[in-house]
Structure formats: structure tokens, C-alpha cells
Enzyme design. Structure first.
Site, PDB file in Angstrom:
ATOM      1  N   ASP A  65       4.755  28.179   5.160  1.00 53.44           N
ATOM      2  CA  ASP A  65       4.712  28.500   3.737  1.00 53.44           C
ATOM      3  C   ASP A  65       4.964  30.001   3.514  1.00 53.44           C
ATOM      4  OD1 ASP A  65       3.420  26.112   4.463  1.00 53.44           O
ATOM      5  OD2 ASP A  65       2.219  26.098   2.641  1.00 53.44           O
ATOM      6  N   HIS A  67       5.229  31.446  -0.035  1.00 53.75           N
ATOM      7  CA  HIS A  67       4.473  31.769  -1.242  1.00 53.75           C
ATOM      8  C   HIS A  67       4.802  33.131  -1.849  1.00 53.75           C
ATOM      9  CE1 HIS A  67       2.105  28.252  -1.865  1.00 53.75           C
ATOM     10  NE2 HIS A  67       1.588  28.261  -0.657  1.00 53.75           N
ATOM     11  N   ASP A 101       6.828  25.324  -0.015  1.00 52.78           N
ATOM     12  CA  ASP A 101       5.928  26.282  -0.656  1.00 52.78           C
ATOM     13  C   ASP A 101       6.493  27.700  -0.624  1.00 52.78           C
ATOM     14  OD1 ASP A 101       4.208  24.292  -1.379  1.00 52.78           O
ATOM     15  OD2 ASP A 101       2.458  25.087  -0.327  1.00 52.78           O
ATOM     16  N   ASN A 136       4.148  21.036  -1.928  1.00 48.86           N
ATOM     17  CA  ASN A 136       3.430  20.611  -3.128  1.00 48.86           C
ATOM     18  C   ASN A 136       3.613  21.594  -4.278  1.00 48.86           C
ATOM     19  OD1 ASN A 136       1.687  22.259  -1.330  1.00 48.86           O
ATOM     20  ND2 ASN A 136       0.190  22.088  -2.982  1.00 48.86           N
ATOM     21  N   HIS A 137       3.835  22.878  -3.971  1.00 43.61           N
ATOM     22  CA  HIS A 137       3.985  23.859  -5.047  1.00 43.61           C
ATOM     23  C   HIS A 137       5.352  23.770  -5.716  1.00 43.61           C
ATOM     24  CE1 HIS A 137       0.182  26.146  -4.847  1.00 43.61           C
ATOM     25  NE2 HIS A 137       0.146  25.610  -3.632  1.00 43.61           N
ATOM     26  N   HIS A 236       5.828  18.580   4.610  1.00 42.79           N
ATOM     27  CA  HIS A 236       4.951  19.663   4.173  1.00 42.79           C
ATOM     28  C   HIS A 236       3.481  19.321   4.375  1.00 42.79           C
ATOM     29  CE1 HIS A 236       3.760  23.267   2.070  1.00 42.79           C
ATOM     30  NE2 HIS A 236       2.908  22.543   1.364  1.00 42.79           N
ATOM     31  N   HIS A 297      -0.160   5.923  14.209  1.00 45.20           N
ATOM     32  CA  HIS A 297       0.430   4.804  13.478  1.00 45.20           C
ATOM     33  C   HIS A 297       1.719   5.244  12.771  1.00 45.20           C
ATOM     34  CE1 HIS A 297      -3.360   2.590  14.057  1.00 45.20           C
ATOM     35  NE2 HIS A 297      -2.643   1.508  13.771  1.00 45.20           N
TER      36      HIS A 297
END
Length: 395
Positions: A65, A67, A101, A136-137, A236, A297
Site C-alpha cells: 500500500d 496511500h 491502496d 479497498n480505498h 488486496h 481451501h
């Protein structure tokens, strides 16, 4: 006049030349003085299939990230030998994955987007690849969730919008060019719950980053959300079995279409909530034990994939691995708006060996290769679970 224009084909090109000049002028102004190399015409189509799978490469670099911290971002790139002092690509044929991000928490978000775009084009001309991902950002900002935007970050978008509108006014004076759309169409002039001095910055940020907004369409729509390179899968937050079964290519296409304004204002469901591909912390939270069973999994549904590489959750001890080195966490919180961590990047060579490149002066064992204590193969990772990293140091 019409006859003259017919005889002089150069006249026909004046509108497009003016438009290109205006775009270059605006880019140079808002990027901090960057000239973007011309894109390869073979790969500069309006809508391309997102990159989802690549074969193993000789040198693969993963960067966490960023930022909004331009200087620390450059430090990370230089750490891996990807740029020189003039910010030009020096990575040769390396493949680079920036795991998302770029936005929020820092003041230079647009400048970083321009820098990464420049490096994508330069890398491509050198036979390399520079791939950026959605975090997510990015998703939050496209949905106009600006909780983590800084005051100077809003100002950067406000300045961008001013220059973008000046460029549009210049284009509108030229006969032969389509009239530009109103950048702020549908955006309110004021926001009741917000201090007045932030209104212009918020309006500009919405205009730039909403689905089909100029910044979203130009810089974020070609991001990938899930990526497989050789025997590593990048995401991410994290992947669960149901995400893989839904389809990695399908996820990438749908997120791209949403950013391009083809699927409404709301992000796809697998990008929302604590189990989303960009929000999941099951494999990266340092305070909780990694859910190695869920990880296995997920990986079992991806033939040939050995490990998951993720960002999102700051690792104060630096890049590390858990679950028998199957989960690699690379977000070191390098931005001054986060943890202000020392830059670190992950390098994977053609033999699938993993090496941490770090700016941390505590690690002085340069160029040494260490095998993980639980390694069952001769290749081994350089990231023993929960033990001090053995790393290569580059100043």
C-alpha cells in the site's frame, strides 16, 4: 474555404492536435511536471480485457500500500532498482505488482497515479510489466466514501479539477471538437454536514473518481482486482473459496465495467463487507491467528498456485509469512499518513525464491539466502513464520 481545407489535409488534423496539446498541458501541470510517454497503439484500446493470469517470470516485484505518499513510494521503487534518480524506469523486463491502496491518507494521490502510469508505459517499452491493483480505498473513493482523504488530498483534486475545466474551455473554442461534458454534472454545490472550505475539494473528488469519472476511467479502470502470476496469487485483502469459484476473470471484468460506469453506482458485492476480496483480514491480521484452513481451501481451487500475497493490513514487523509460508503479507504502512514504516518490497525470482528488499538498517546480511525451517523443497522462502526476517538490504 472548404476547397482549401479539402486540398490541405493538415487542416483536418488541427482539432485533434489541439486536443492532444491541451491534454498534455493539463497532465504536465497537475502531475508535478511529468510527460507521459505515448502508449503502445497495439495496447491503447478504450476497453481491454483486464490482466488476470500471467506465467512465471524471471523477476517479480510486489509493492504494498502507498496511500498518497509520493516520496516514500519512490523510495520503495528505487529499493527494487525499478527507477533511477530521475524517476525513469530501470527495471528492464521485470514484472511489478502494486497491490492497491494508492488513494487516501496522503497528499499526493494524483501525482502517484501519474507516476505509475508513466512507469507502466516505460516498462512496456522495455519488455517489462507494471500492474496496479484495486484496494479497498480505491473502491471506497469510487463510491464517494472519503473518510480517509486528507485536507491537502482534497486540495490536490480541487487543483486538478480547475486545470481540467480550463482544458475543456480551451477545447470548446475549437470548431471540430465535440463539446466537453460538464465535469460537475449531477454533483451538489454544497454539503450540509461539512465545513464550507471543503465543498470544492469534495465536489472535485466526486467528479474525478465516480464511475466513469475522468480519473477513475483513466487510471483505475485498468486496475486488476485479482491476479495470478506463476505460482502466486495477488489480492488486496484476501481470497476465499467462493471468490475463486465465482471466477477471477469475471471479478476483474465486472469491477472494470463498474468503474467505467456500466454497472451503476454501487460496487459489486464481493468488494463490500469484511469477507470482500479487498477487505478480508483472515490471513493478514497480526493480532489474530491466521485462518490457515480457509487459506488452503482457497489455494486448492487454484491449480499450481502455492501462495497468496496480500496488502491491506499493516505489518509493523515488516513483510512476513504465515501458514507454512502460504500467506505473504506485504503492507508495511510506509505512508506517513499510516505507520510511516521503512519501505520494503518483495522480490520473487524465476526459481520461486522470495526475498525481502528493505531499507531497515537492522538487517545487514546482504545477499544471503536463507531457507525456511519448514521448507520441504530445496527452494525455500526467505520468510520463516513469526521469526526475524533474513533479508537483503539496499540503501
Amino acid at each position: 474555404m472548404k476547397e482549401t481545407e479539402h486540398k490541405n489535409p493538415l487542416c483536418k488534423n488541427v482539432p485533434s492536435l489541439l486536443s492532444s496539446f491541451v491534454d498534455t498541458f493539463v497532465d504536465f501541470t497537475v502531475s508535478g511536471g511529468l510527460f507521459l510517454p505515448n502508449p503502445d497503439p497495439k495496447t491503447s484500446q478504450n476497453v481491454r480485457e483486464p490482466t488476470t493470469r500471467l506465467p512465471r517470470v524471471d523477476r517479480l516485484i510486489a509493492i504494498g500500500d502507498l496511500h498518497g505518499d509520493l516520496e516514500k513510494s519512490k523510495q520503495a521503487l528505487r529499493l527494487a532498482g525499478l527507477i533511477n534518480g530521475s524517476d525513469q524506469w530501470t527495471g528492464g523486463t521485470a514484472t511489478v505488482v502494486q497491490i492497491g491502496d494508492v488513494l487516501d491518507r496522503g497528499d499526493d494521490e494524483i501525482k502517484i497515479l501519474y507516476l505509475l502510469e508513466k512507469l507502466k508505459r516505460e516498462a512496456e517499452k522495455s519488455g517489462g510489466k507494471f500492474i496496479t491493483m484495486n484496494g479497498n480505498h480505491e473502491i471506497m473513493n469510487i463510491e464517494a466514501d472519503f473518510r480517509y482523504a486528507t485536507e491537502m488530498g482534497l486540495k490536490e483534486f480541487e487543483d486538478w479539477a480547475n486545470w481540467y475545466c480550463i482544458g475543456n474551455k480551451m477545447k470548446s473554442l475549437c470548431v471540430g471538437l465535440e463539446k466537453p461534458k460538464d465535469l460537475f454534472s449531477g454533483i451538489p454545490l454544497a454539503f450540509k454536514s461539512m465545513a464550507k472550505e471543503y465543498h470544492n475539494g469534495v465536489r472535485a473528488r466526486i467528479a474525478a473518481l465516480r464511475p466513469d469519472g475522468p480519473i477513475a476511467r483513466r487510471f483505475l479502470s485498468e486496475n486488476t482486482t485479482v491476479l495470478v502470476v506463476g505460482d502466486s496469487v495477488f489480492v488486496h485483502g484476501g481470497l476465499l473459496k467462493q471468490h475463486v469459484e465465482y471466477g477471477l476473470e469475471r471479478i476483474n471484468r465486472e469491477v472494470r465495467d463498474w468503474i467505467n460506469g456500466l454497472m451503476g453506482k454501487s460496487a459489486p458485492g464481493y468488494c463490500k463487507g469484511r469477507h470482500a476480496v479487498v477487505w478480508l483480514r483472515k490471513f493478514s491480521d497480526e493480532e489474530k491467528k491466521c485462518d490457515c484452513s480457509a487459506l488452503e481451501h482457497a489455494l486448492a481451487t487454484l491449480p499450481g498456485v502455492k501462495r497468496m500475497i496480500m496488502g491491506h493490513t499493516i505489518q509493523q514487523k515488516g513483510i512476513n509469512a504465515v501458514c507454512d509460508n502460504r500467506a505473504i503479507r506485504i503492507d508495511v504502512g510506509l505512508s506517513r499518513g499510516c505507520y510511516d514504516g521503512l519501505p520494503e518490497v518483495l522480490e520473487i525470482n524465476g526459481n520461486s525464491e522470495l526475498l525481502v528488499l528493505t531499507a531497515n538498517p537492522l538487517y545487514q546480511n546482504k545477499n544471503k539466502v536463507y531457507l525456511a525451517p519448514d521448507s520441504k523443497e530445496g527452494l525455500g522462502l526467505l520468510l520463516p513464520d513469526y521469526e526475524p526476517k533474513q533479508v537483503e538490504v539496499k540503501a
